[in-house]
Each structure stands twice: as C-alpha cells, then as structure tokens.
Design a protein around this motif. Structure first.
Motif, short mmCIF file in Angstrom:
data_model
loop_
_atom_site.label_atom_id
_atom_site.label_comp_id
_atom_site.label_asym_id
_atom_site.label_seq_id
_atom_site.Cartn_x
_atom_site.Cartn_y
_atom_site.Cartn_z
N GLU A 23 0.84 -1.20 0.00
CA GLU A 23 0.00 0.00 0.00
C GLU A 23 0.88 1.26 0.00
OE1 GLU A 23 -3.61 0.69 1.25
OE2 GLU A 23 -3.95 -1.12 0.05
N PRO A 25 1.65 4.86 1.46
CA PRO A 25 1.28 5.49 2.74
C PRO A 25 0.45 6.76 2.54
CG PRO A 25 3.57 5.95 2.22
CD PRO A 25 3.06 5.06 1.13
N ARG A 26 -0.20 7.23 3.59
CA ARG A 26 -0.93 8.51 3.55
C ARG A 26 0.01 9.62 3.08
NH1 ARG A 26 -5.51 9.85 6.82
NH2 ARG A 26 -5.01 11.90 6.02
N TRP A 28 -0.27 13.01 3.66
CA TRP A 28 0.07 13.89 4.79
C TRP A 28 -0.66 13.41 6.03
CZ3 TRP A 28 -2.59 16.04 0.52
CH2 TRP A 28 -3.93 16.33 0.75
N ARG A 29 -0.15 13.86 7.18
CA ARG A 29 -0.65 13.33 8.46
C ARG A 29 -1.95 13.99 8.90
NH1 ARG A 29 3.97 15.65 11.79
NH2 ARG A 29 3.50 17.27 10.27
N ASP A 30 -2.67 13.32 9.77
CA ASP A 30 -3.77 13.91 10.51
C ASP A 30 -3.31 13.96 11.96
OD1 ASP A 30 -6.01 14.76 9.26
OD2 ASP A 30 -6.90 12.78 9.03
N TRP A 193 -2.05 19.23 -3.59
CA TRP A 193 -1.60 18.04 -2.86
C TRP A 193 -0.08 18.05 -2.72
CZ3 TRP A 193 -4.83 14.62 -6.66
CH2 TRP A 193 -6.19 14.79 -6.37
N ARG A 197 1.79 17.98 0.85
CA ARG A 197 2.69 16.89 1.18
C ARG A 197 4.07 17.41 1.56
NH1 ARG A 197 5.99 14.31 -2.49
NH2 ARG A 197 6.75 12.26 -1.94
#
Lengths: 420, 89
Positions: A23, A25-26, A28-30, A193, A197
C-alpha cells in the motif's frame, strides 16, 4: 516537533511498489490541533499551503498550522480552470505573475510531485480595434519585462488552432491575438496536494474540517483564532481564503474592499487531443483549454451579481456553448459532462491585496478575483517572507491594503478578467 | 436564473436587469473627508445573508428598484421602486 518522512516518488519506486503490491502510505498526516503555533494560516488552498511551504523551506518557520473549514483544495484552488500566464498589463503585475510561472516551471522537481505543467501557449483573441490596441500595449509592457509575448494575425492563429473560425463572416471576426508561448495549463489538484505533502514533510500541520469561528485580538494585536476544535493562540494569523475573505477579515474587525461573485466553469467529455493552445476571448466572455485527459475546460466571466451561492445555471451553459461554437463551430456535437462554480473576490482595481492590516499580526493574502491560482507560488513565497521578516517584499509592495486609502490603485482591469 | 419582481413589470428574469450593487449612503460631497469618500467608493459589507441592493431594469421599464436578496440562496423577499427615479429616463 515530529517530522514526517514521506516516500520519495520515482519511476523506480513506482516499479517496486507495483511488484510488491505494498500500500502507498498517507500523503500527509492527521494530527491533533495544538494550543499554540507560531503562525496560523486560514485556508488550505494553493495560497495557504504554499505560504506554509515557503515559511518552512525558506525561513525555517515550521510550527505552522494550516486550517480549513472543509478540505485541501476544495475552494477556488480546485475550482479554477488551471491556466498559467504572465502577460499582464502593469509592470508590477507582469513581474509578479512571471515569478509565479517561473516557480511553477520547477515545481514538480521542488515538491517531488508530478504537477503536469504544460506550457502549451496562450492566445488572447481580439475581436475589435480597442481590444487589439490593448493587446499591443500588453505585448510592449511584457517585452520590456523580458516576457515572450507578441501580437499575431488571423493566419498565424489558424496555424496554431486549425479548428478556429478566423473568417470574416462571423458575428465577431477575429482581428488578431496576443500570443504568449510560456502560458499553459497545470493540474491544479496536484499542485495543492504537492504543496500539502511537502509542507507536511517539514513539520507543518494541515487541519482539515477545522472552521475558524472567530479571531482573538488584544490591544490592536492578533492573539489567536477560535475554531470548532478549540482555541489556538498564535502571534501571526494569515487570511488566505477566497470567497470568505471578507467574512474572516470581519472577525478581526478589518474591512476589505472586496465583493464576492460566483464564476462558473464546465468540462466536456474527453476527446482526442486537437487543441494545444489555451484560447481566451474577452469579447465572447470565454476561455477554453484541453486537458491531458482530453476534456475541454471552459470558463466564463463572473456572474453579474454578488453572491456566495455556488449553484450552476442553465443560462450559463447555453451562453457559453454559443460563444465557444462561434470560435470553433466544428465541436458542436460535443457534450458537456459537468459544470460547477467557485467564488471570486473582486477588488476595485482587479489586483490582489497582500500584506499588513491595521491589526498587528493579522495578514491578508486575499482579493484574488479570477487570477488567484496562477499566482499561488509567488504569493506564497512573498507572504512567507513578509510573515518571517515583518517587512513587505518589493515584489508585492504595489498590492498592499493601504493603496485604496492612499489612492494608488494598480489597475489590471484590461488584462485580468474576461468580459470587462 | 433569479426571478426579480419588478414593481412596474412583475416577475422578470434577472438577465433583463443590470446589477448596480449594494446600497450605501452617499456622503455629502461638501463636507466629506478623503478617507470617508474612499470608504464610500471601495468598501462594501459583502454580507453572507440578506442584503439591500439596487437593480436597473435595463431591458424593461428602465427604472431602478431596490431589492432585499439573500446572497446564499438568491431568494428575493421584497422589491420596491427606488425613491426619486434618479437618472432613469
């Protein structure tokens, strides 16, 4: 502060992921909203995100929160028609927008994100002598600033856009065009985006679904913002919103000379590539470009009355289709896939407002009318410098809020909007 | 399309009208300061909600009207003819 280590995007990386099936990864973070930041930026569009990015990258200011009531790039930054150009009318405007095109040119490498910049050339059509005169004027101003821009005749237009009707027997015959080869289009979502990022990777926090409900001030200084997720204190708050710019500024008690108008756009079903240039017609109130996916993107002038409503209308589509077919009759069988609208903050002189306000620490980067997206990188760079050094950079000094009180407007009416 | 109830002509499409903008009190030119005049020229309330504004029925009776409109829903709750019909004929 926690730093995020994003995966570096590369052809080899793509190949490896494809083989391993791992997969991605995300992007950016939450993270949880903290109680205090060095800078709070309101609005996670291209302006807010680029300001955060350049604050972290150029000035080392990383304790920054970008808050948005909805999601990244959900406002004007994701609703514009993604056209880039720098062939404006005032020397200040030309210089500023050229810096932006310059930054866009290297953006994919800077952000390690494919923003799909395509400098395909930009044509502004003239259908009458007045318009042609303005084109000549713009071409001369542009050339003095070292920008590739010239007036061309109907035969040359026909060579660039073979499907264009350049004959004399139309309602508005085409007399010539301002040709600007470095102009083009870009993928606007990728720009949003990519900035999000890259800013996140340096420690900037992006808080979506975080609505600013009020701005706290004490003794003429900003102290923080109230949000639906709690109060946040910060000595610097930057208003990078579009559409809601006056509502946010009202919270700080700052009045802005802005009227909000909706602007509608539409896209057709995708077809094989036939239109390489961006085509703009001020007299016909329309601009057209073809995306890499093959869809034609149409935009118009702003709706003729102030509103916050983002509903689309049938009369817009009908009028737009009529105007496009006057330019290119052969595409009459193409179907419109969808239409949408966005909000434009119109200023009296069709130039943006960037800089200080009478409330110390409350900065504005607003009034972006119909030209905000193309200015994203340059305004972010300049606003970051302004916030970090507390001094207005030369490149945006003509666009301060005080110019309206002092009577030195920077009129871009002749080059910034269609239909005026 | 917004329907605007013209006091003279009844409900008509907004495309028949010219939008003049938010209503604002014009300062007295004899006593006004520069700052007040520039505020009058440039600053609008630009509210999200009900606003009072002037429209000109340019493709109809050629009279001005004052409308109360909601800037989010575009609902119009009242219209009336502008006081002195200034400059309409």
């Amino acid at each position: 502060m926690s730093r995020n280590k994003p995966v570096k995007y590369s052809a080899l990386g793509l190949f490896k992921r494809g083989l391993s099936g791992k997969e991605w990864p995300r992007v950016w973070r939450d993270v949880d909203l903290k109680k205090t930041y060095d800078v709070v930026i309101i609005g996670a569009g291209v302006h807010g995100l680029s300001t955060a990015y350049y604050l972290a990258k150029n000035h080392g200011v990383k304790n920054v929160a970008v808050v948005d009531r909805a999601y990244v790039g959900g406002g004007g930054s994701g609703r514009n028609t993604a056209i880039l150009r720098s062939n404006y009318l005032t020397p200040e405007g030309v210089r500023f927008y050229d810096r932006s095109v310059d930054l866009y040119r290297h953006l994919a490498a800077d952000l390690n994100f494919n923003v799909m910049f395509a400098p395909r050339g930009h044509l502004t059509l003239a259908h009458n002598d007045g318009a042609l005169r303005t084109m000549r004027w713009r071409a001369e101003v542009n050339k003095v600033q070292g920008i590739d821009s010239e007036v061309i005749g109907p035969e040359e237009i026909k060579k660039l856009v073979p499907y264009m009707d350049v004959s004399d027997d139309t309602r508005y015959p085409i007399l010539g065009a301002l040709y600007h080869p470095p102009g083009g289009i870009i993928r606007h979502d990728a720009v949003n985006w990519g900035y999000a990022r890259a800013a996140d990777a340096m420690g900037v926090e992006i808080h979506q679904k975080t609505e600013v409900l009020g701005i706290n001030t004490a003794g003429g200084k900003v102290t923080g913002v109230r949000t639906n997720r709690g109060d946040v204190s910060a000595p610097i708050v930057i208003n990078c919103t579009a559409g809601w710019a006056t509502l946010i500024a009202d919270m700080a008690g700052v009045k802005l000379p802005i009227i909000t108008h909706p602007l509608q756009a539409a896209v057709t079903e995708p077809v094989q590539m036939f239109l390489s240039s961006v085509v703009v017609s001020g007299s016909l109130h329309v601009y057209v470009s073809q995306t890499d996916r093959g869809e034609l993107v149409f935009g118009a002038s702003t709706d003729p009355y102030a509103a916050y409503s983002m509903r689309s209308s049938l009369e817009f589509t009908e009028e737009l289709a009529g105007h496009v077919l006057e330019l290119m009759p052969s595409i009459s069988k193409m179907r419109v896939l969808r239409q949408w609208s966005g909000l434009c903050d119109i200023t009296p002189d069709f130039s943006p407002i960037m800089g200080f306000t009478e409330v110390e620490g409350f900065l504005v980067d607003v009034g972006w009318g119909t030209y905000g997206f193309k200015a994203g990188p340059a305004s972010g760079e300049a606003m970051a410098q302004l916030a970090a050094t507390n001094k207005t950079p030369e490149i945006i000094s003509a666009f301060d809020l005080a110019r309206f009180e002092e009577g030195r407007l920077a009129s871009e009416r002749g080059a910034a909007a269609v239909g005026h | 399309m917004i329907l605007i109830p013209c006091p003279n002509c009844g409900p008509r499409n907004s495309s028949e009208f010219t939008y003049e903008g938010e209503n604002k009190e014009r300062p007295n030119a004899a006593t006004v300061t520069k700052a007040q005049w520039r505020n009058y020229l440039y600053l609008k309330n630009n509210p999200l909600g009900w606003t009072t504004e002037t429209w000109y029925h340019s493709s109809g009776c050629k009279k001005f009207l004052v409308a109360e409109r909601h800037t989010m829903t575009n609902e119009i709750r009242s219209t009336k003819a502008l006081g002195q019909q200034g400059g309409a004929s």
